[in-house]
Design a protein around this motif. Structure first.
Motif, PDB file in Angstrom:
ATOM      1  N   TYR A   1      43.675  54.507  30.349  1.00  0.00           N
ATOM      2  CA  TYR A   1      43.744  53.152  30.914  1.00  0.00           C
ATOM      3  C   TYR A   1      44.613  53.141  32.168  1.00  0.00           C
TER       4      TYR A   1
ATOM      5  N   SER B   1      49.119  49.485  29.148  1.00  0.00           N
ATOM      6  CA  SER B   1      47.953  49.908  28.369  1.00  0.00           C
ATOM      7  C   SER B   1      48.024  51.389  28.062  1.00  0.00           C
TER       8      SER B   1
ATOM      9  N   ARG C   1      42.583  55.850  39.019  1.00  0.00           N
ATOM     10  CA  ARG C   1      42.932  55.827  37.601  1.00  0.00           C
ATOM     11  C   ARG C   1      43.397  57.200  37.131  1.00  0.00           C
TER      12      ARG C   1
ATOM     13  N   SER D   1      42.811  42.616  27.604  1.00  0.00           N
ATOM     14  CA  SER D   1      43.858  43.356  26.895  1.00  0.00           C
ATOM     15  C   SER D   1      44.153  42.633  25.582  1.00  0.00           C
TER      16      SER D   1
ATOM     17  N   GLU E   1      43.028  44.557  32.589  1.00  0.00           N
ATOM     18  CA  GLU E   1      42.257  45.797  32.421  1.00  0.00           C
ATOM     19  C   GLU E   1      40.755  45.573  32.621  1.00  0.00           C
TER      20      GLU E   1
ATOM     21  N   ALA F   1      39.767  49.359  32.980  1.00  0.00           N
ATOM     22  CA  ALA F   1      39.782  50.084  31.711  1.00  0.00           C
ATOM     23  C   ALA F   1      38.657  51.113  31.600  1.00  0.00           C
TER      24      ALA F   1
END
Lengths: 91, 417
Positions: free
Chosen positions: B85, B90, B135, B348, B409, B413
């Motif tokens: 994440y 997260s 990410r 989330s 997110e 995510a």
């Protein structure tokens, strides 16, 4: 569901439509005077009812007009459809 | 004392045709009073009860479940486990869970079939490439294993993917988390149930909560189909039905419950030995040990509790699957089903105290709660026992919707919610 009766176009397939969430959430009349709690309530908190719920829908791939729907979320049955601006029925 | 599962117990029970295995958990009637009651007997709820008993020395605990344990979203998800994440909060939450997964079968003496076969997330356009690289860097700063793969490396890692650049959404690259993978979802519920039961937790099935009794701002107990249960602490882990339970206590939550669908194919020989997810075209696929392809579809955009989704959602997912994996074009699908997922505005979860003393909520996991099961149970148990969140779930409080300190997110995510 499957068929939705657009108040402007008549019965069309469900995939022409976009759900727009809970209906009759009024935009704050005086946003500058709202507390953080009231903003949270307006922006994020939802009834998310299991049972009969009032919703907004949009005929996205059709006339692109918005309308209201009364729907039972426990079995996806549509109870009633009425135009924007019309008063919600009392049960 | 429970019998230990081992190769010897397997051999011993083979002599009696496997007819004399000890029951993995009892089927008790509710007592009049408990120190804590967990509402919802899915993976998260059972894990919460397990860690409450194991780490916080609470012994008088019950789990009430309206159906049978593991019969909701625990038995309906596509079993993907990963922790890649974007945001720090997260990453902390999901990697905490992943670390527990790594030793879970040993800890529970129950084979949850955790398989670290890797999870690959695909990029199909320039923005995907940038987001996925970003990410990857964020993951590595948080100590989470992640690598970025170019198209050739994607093809090498999963040869059946169509990497032709002439398709509608060509594969431009991807990320890989090798520690990620899958687990047997039912076994997770059963393993935690067995472990909790051994420590004296009452697992009460077919017991639906019908009301929450409050005395002012304090919880007093639960009205259920099996009578009133007195308790000072209630932990609600009811997934799609969280808003329904909240309503009983006069609370509102920032959740919408929507159908999420999945499907499995007929079983075939091993063809895909990893998990591949694609956010942009919304298709993800892995292969179960039985040989079925396990395919995750998307959520519908309307609120529904019917555990059914729309046909076009499945159709869209299968279109994407066929473009990415032409080899599956003649496969037949065996089963399709829906589960009701509770989605937060910031995608989330909520693991939090509420304005009602003794009432705690663990909800909002949306489309990706299974991966967090052990960590969620551990942190929620901590929150209930201490009446304070653990530092890993402090950011996931209910008040973030008032303060604006969201853990956003959506998209970040790695898969659309």
């Amino acid at each position: 569901m499957f068929l939705i009766n657009c108040p402007y176009c008549g019965e069309r397939d469900q995939h022409e439509f976009k759900a727009g969430g809970e209906a009759h959430i009024e935009r704050p009349k005086q946003p500058t005077e709202l507390s953080d709690d009231e903003w949270a309530e307006y922006l994020f908190m939802r009834k998310n009812i299991k049972g009969v719920q009032f919703e907004r829908w949009n005929h996205a791939h059709g006339c692109r007009k918005w309308f209201n729907m009364v729907r039972d979320t426990s079995n996806d049955q549509i109870k009633l459809i009425y135009k924007m601006g019309e008063k919600p029925p009392s049960e | 004392m429970k019998n230990k599962y081992s190769i010897f117990s397997l051999i011993k029970n083979a002599f009696s045709y496997h007819e004399n295995w000890q029951k993995a958990w009892k089927d008790p009637q509710p007592k009049k009073q408990y120190d804590a009651v967990i509402v919802g007997g899915g993976g998260h709820g059972l894990a919460t009860a397990y860690y409450l008993a194991k780490k916080h020395n609470l012994k008088n605990i019950a789990v009430v479940e309206k159906g049978w344990i593991g019969g909701g979203n625990t038995g309906r998800n596509t079993t993907i486990i990963r922790s890649n994440y974007l945001w720090d909060a997260s990453a902390g939450l999901y990697d905490h869970a992943l670390k527990i997964w790594e030793g879970l079968s040993q800890e529970l003496n129950y084979n949850v079939m955790f398989s670290q076969r890797g999870v690959m997330n695909l990029a199909h356009n320039l923005q995907d490439v940038r987001d996925l690289k970003r990410r990857t860097h964020a993951n590595r700063l948080n100590g989470i294993d992640a690598v970025y793969l170019n198209t050739e490396e994607v093809k090498k890692f999963c040869p059946i993917i169509n990497t032709s650049q002439d398709i509608r959404y060509p594969v431009l690259g991807g990320t890989l988390q090798r520690r990620a993978g899958t687990a047997r979802h039912d076994a997770v519920a059963w393993g935690y149930a067995r472990g909790a039961d051994e420590m004296g937790v009452d697992i009460i099935q077919n017991c639906e909560v019908q009301g929450i009794k409050r005395n002012g701002d304090t919880v007093e107990g639960l009205e259920t189909t099996k009578g009133f249960i007195k308790t000072k602490k209630v932990g609600v882990v009811a997934a799609g039905h969280s808003s329904v339970i909240a309503n009983m206590a006069g609370l509102r939550l920032p959740l919408e419950s929507k159908p999420l669908q999945a499907l499995v194919s007929e079983p075939v020989k091993p063809i895909i030995d990893t998990v591949v997810m694609s956010n942009a075209v919304h298709a993800y696929v892995s292969q179960s040990d039985k040989g079925e392809l396990v395919i995750g579809a998307g959520t519908d955009d309307y609120v529904s509790y019917s555990q059914k989704g729309s046909h076009q959602i499945v159709e869209g997912t299968l279109n994407a699957i066929l473009e990415l994996y032409p080899i599956f074009s003649r496969m037949r699908m065996l089963r399709q089903w829906g589960g009701i997922v509770d989605i937060c505005p910031d995608a989330s979860p909520i693991l939090s105290k509420t304005t009602v003393k003794g009432l705690y909520f663990n909800c909002g996991w949306g489309t990706g709660g299974f991966k967090a099961t052990p960590g969620s149970g551990d942190l929620f148990a901590h929150t209930i026992a201490n009446d304070e969140p653990h530092k890993l779930n402090a950011a996931f409080n209910l008040n973030r919707f008032v303060s604006g300190d969201l853990v956003d997110e959506h998209g970040a995510a790695a898969v659309a919610h």
